[in-house]
Design an enzyme around this catalytic site. Structure first.
Site, PDB file in Angstrom:
ATOM      1  CG  HIS A   1      -0.351   0.307   2.809  1.00 17.04           C
ATOM      2  ND1 HIS A   1      -0.889   1.438   3.532  1.00 17.04           N
ATOM      3  CD2 HIS A   1       1.013   0.001   3.066  1.00 17.04           C
ATOM      4  CE1 HIS A   1       0.291   0.580   4.770  1.00 17.04           C
ATOM      5  NE2 HIS A   1       1.266   0.460   4.050  1.00 17.04           N
TER       6      HIS A   1
ATOM      7  CB  CYS B   1       3.931   5.668   4.348  1.00 17.15           C
ATOM      8  SG  CYS B   1       5.104   5.054   5.405  1.00 17.15           S
TER       9      CYS B   1
ATOM     10  CG  HIS C   1       5.599   0.135   2.565  1.00 22.07           C
ATOM     11  ND1 HIS C   1       4.839   1.832   2.394  1.00 22.07           N
ATOM     12  CD2 HIS C   1       4.972   0.277   3.725  1.00 22.07           C
ATOM     13  CE1 HIS C   1       4.420   2.389   2.987  1.00 22.07           C
ATOM     14  NE2 HIS C   1       4.382   1.073   3.437  1.00 22.07           N
TER      15      HIS C   1
ATOM     16  CG  HIS D   1       3.338  -3.217   6.509  1.00 22.42           C
ATOM     17  ND1 HIS D   1       4.212  -3.081   7.418  1.00 22.42           N
ATOM     18  CD2 HIS D   1       2.466  -1.916   5.762  1.00 22.42           C
ATOM     19  CE1 HIS D   1       3.895  -1.309   6.541  1.00 22.42           C
ATOM     20  NE2 HIS D   1       3.598  -0.741   6.146  1.00 22.42           N
TER      21      HIS D   1
ATOM     22  CG  ASP E   1      -1.900 -13.050   1.050  1.00 22.71           C
ATOM     23  OD1 ASP E   1      -1.138 -12.428   1.671  1.00 22.71           O
ATOM     24  OD2 ASP E   1      -1.793 -14.448   0.391  1.00 22.71           O
ATOM     25  CG  HIS E   2       0.580 -12.583  -1.997  1.00 27.60           C
ATOM     26  ND1 HIS E   2       0.364 -13.746  -0.352  1.00 27.60           N
ATOM     27  CD2 HIS E   2       2.077 -12.731  -2.176  1.00 27.60           C
ATOM     28  CE1 HIS E   2       1.599 -13.991  -0.639  1.00 27.60           C
ATOM     29  NE2 HIS E   2       2.721 -12.817  -1.339  1.00 27.60           N
TER      30      HIS E   2
ATOM     31  CD  GLU F   1       1.573  -0.067   8.974  1.00 27.28           C
ATOM     32  OE1 GLU F   1       0.015  -0.107   8.655  1.00 27.28           O
ATOM     33  OE2 GLU F   1       3.073   0.384   9.167  1.00 27.28           O
TER      34      GLU F   1
END
Length: 152
Positions: free
Chosen positions: A14, A33, A39, A41, A79-80, A124
């Site tokens: 995100h 950010c 980037h 997490h 996810d991903h 996070e």
């Protein structure tokens, strides 16, 4: 009343940017950010439900069913994925940890049978998480907890 918590994990990328702001203002507020490439997490999700123990099964909720609901409603969607580009609820909302917790609540609300959604916690990182309790009001000694609580 029993509170039962199940964990799930997902990895997402995100970025933080307010489209109404200039690049300079986004960078000033969000730092690195704000990079539009994003980037990632490895998030940990904790979902807590509240309910009574079924005298026949001994469960508040069937754990396999809760796992399947988390997989279908959250993990398979987040996810991903790049949250800003691929997850509809973040098309116009900055995917902060706080907003992710609220979005997950909305995805799960009313979908866990025989219990009530009590809390969504999104980590996070190990030292940053947000709790969301829906639009409930805490007891008289506390304030409204319908907003995300961030601990860092």
């Amino acid at each position: 009343m029993i509170f039962l918590t199940r964990k799930a994990e997902f990895s997402s990328s995100h970025f933080y940017r307010n489209p109404q702001w200039s690049d300079e203002q986004n960078t000033a507020v969000f730092g690195k950010c704000a990079n539009p490439h994003g980037h990632g997490h490895n998030y940990t999700l904790e979902v807590t439900v509240a309910g009574e123990v079924d005298p026949v099964t001994g469960f508040v909720v069937d754990l396999k069913l809760l796992k399947d609901i988390l997989e279908a409603e959250v993990v398979s969607v987040y996810d991903h994925r790049h949250l800003n580009y691929e997850v509809p609820e973040f098309a116009d909302v900055i995917p902060t940890t706080e907003n992710i917790a609220v979005a997950i609540w909305r995805r799960l609300e009313g979908k866990v049978p025989n219990s009530r959604l009590y809390r969504v916690r999104v980590y996070e990182m190990d030292d940053i998480f947000a709790d969301y309790y829906g639009e409930q009001v805490a007891d008289a000694s506390a304030t409204v907890i319908g907003q995300a609580e961030v601990v860092s």
